[in-house]
Scaffold this motif. Structure first.
Motif, PDB file in Angstrom:
ATOM      1  N   CYS A  41     -19.285  17.806  15.630  1.00  0.00           N
ATOM      2  CA  CYS A  41     -19.351  18.595  16.843  1.00  0.00           C
ATOM      3  C   CYS A  41     -17.926  18.935  17.263  1.00  0.00           C
ATOM      4  O   CYS A  41     -17.009  18.107  17.093  1.00  0.00           O
ATOM      5  CB  CYS A  41     -20.051  17.751  17.901  1.00  0.00           C
ATOM      6  SG  CYS A  41     -19.974  18.345  19.572  1.00  0.00           S
ATOM      7  N   GLU A  89     -21.167  12.219  18.464  1.00  0.00           N
ATOM      8  CA  GLU A  89     -22.384  12.738  17.828  1.00  0.00           C
ATOM      9  C   GLU A  89     -23.349  11.597  17.528  1.00  0.00           C
ATOM     10  O   GLU A  89     -22.929  10.501  17.139  1.00  0.00           O
ATOM     11  CB  GLU A  89     -22.058  13.452  16.508  1.00  0.00           C
ATOM     12  CG  GLU A  89     -21.068  14.585  16.602  1.00  0.00           C
ATOM     13  CD  GLU A  89     -19.677  14.193  16.178  1.00  0.00           C
ATOM     14  OE1 GLU A  89     -18.924  15.060  15.708  1.00  0.00           O
ATOM     15  OE2 GLU A  89     -19.340  12.992  16.317  1.00  0.00           O
ATOM     16  N   TRP A 143     -20.840  23.408  15.746  1.00  0.00           N
ATOM     17  CA  TRP A 143     -21.175  22.384  14.762  1.00  0.00           C
ATOM     18  C   TRP A 143     -20.598  22.820  13.414  1.00  0.00           C
ATOM     19  O   TRP A 143     -20.739  23.983  13.021  1.00  0.00           O
ATOM     20  CB  TRP A 143     -22.684  22.201  14.631  1.00  0.00           C
ATOM     21  CG  TRP A 143     -23.323  21.476  15.762  1.00  0.00           C
ATOM     22  CD1 TRP A 143     -23.958  22.025  16.847  1.00  0.00           C
ATOM     23  CD2 TRP A 143     -23.398  20.052  15.940  1.00  0.00           C
ATOM     24  NE1 TRP A 143     -24.421  21.042  17.680  1.00  0.00           N
ATOM     25  CE2 TRP A 143     -24.096  19.814  17.150  1.00  0.00           C
ATOM     26  CE3 TRP A 143     -22.961  18.960  15.200  1.00  0.00           C
ATOM     27  CZ2 TRP A 143     -24.352  18.524  17.625  1.00  0.00           C
ATOM     28  CZ3 TRP A 143     -23.205  17.686  15.674  1.00  0.00           C
ATOM     29  CH2 TRP A 143     -23.894  17.476  16.868  1.00  0.00           C
TER      30      TRP A 143
END
Length: 126
Positions: free
Chosen positions: A96, A6, A36
């Motif tokens: 993520c 990320e 997410w």
């Protein structure tokens, strides 16, 4: 092995915007539903947004609807989270995650996911 990285976190004032990106290694990105999640200090990790393999389906937690947008680019192995109208309560580490899916339009709002990134800090000042 699948790796997720990320980027895009940072410090922003309330009302501002940030765009998070998550680059996924490997050649099978298009087989994963992506999500997410975020974890604020002293709180459990919570779902934020999810997008199907094809990008045709998305879902969000109620607190971010109309402010956040999840999207993906399968050619770039990347999923994005555009965050607008940020609030101090959005402050958290954002993660993520990837979950293999046999269906192109399936989204997952709950854990478990198969793979996770290391997280990126988002801090919203009042």
């Amino acid at each position: 092995q699948v790796q997720l990285v990320e980027t895009g976190g940072g410090l922003v004032q309330a009302g501002g915007s940030l765009r998070l990106s998550c680059l996924v290694s490997g050649r099978t990105f298009s087989t994963y539903t992506m999500g997410w999640f975020r974890q604020a200090p002293g709180k459990e990790r919570e779902f934020v947004a999810t997008i199907s393999r094809s990008g045709s389906s998305t879902d969000y937690t109620n607190s971010v609807k109309a402010r956040f947008t999840i999207s993906r680019d399968n050619a770039k192995n990347t999923v994005y989270l555009q965050m607008n109208s940020l609030k101090p309560e959005d402050t958290a580490v954002y993660y993520c995650a990837a979950k293999f899916s046999s269906y192109s339009s399936t989204v997952y709002k709950r854990e478990p996911y198969d793979y996770w990134g290391q997280g990126t800090q988002v801090t919203v000042s009042s």
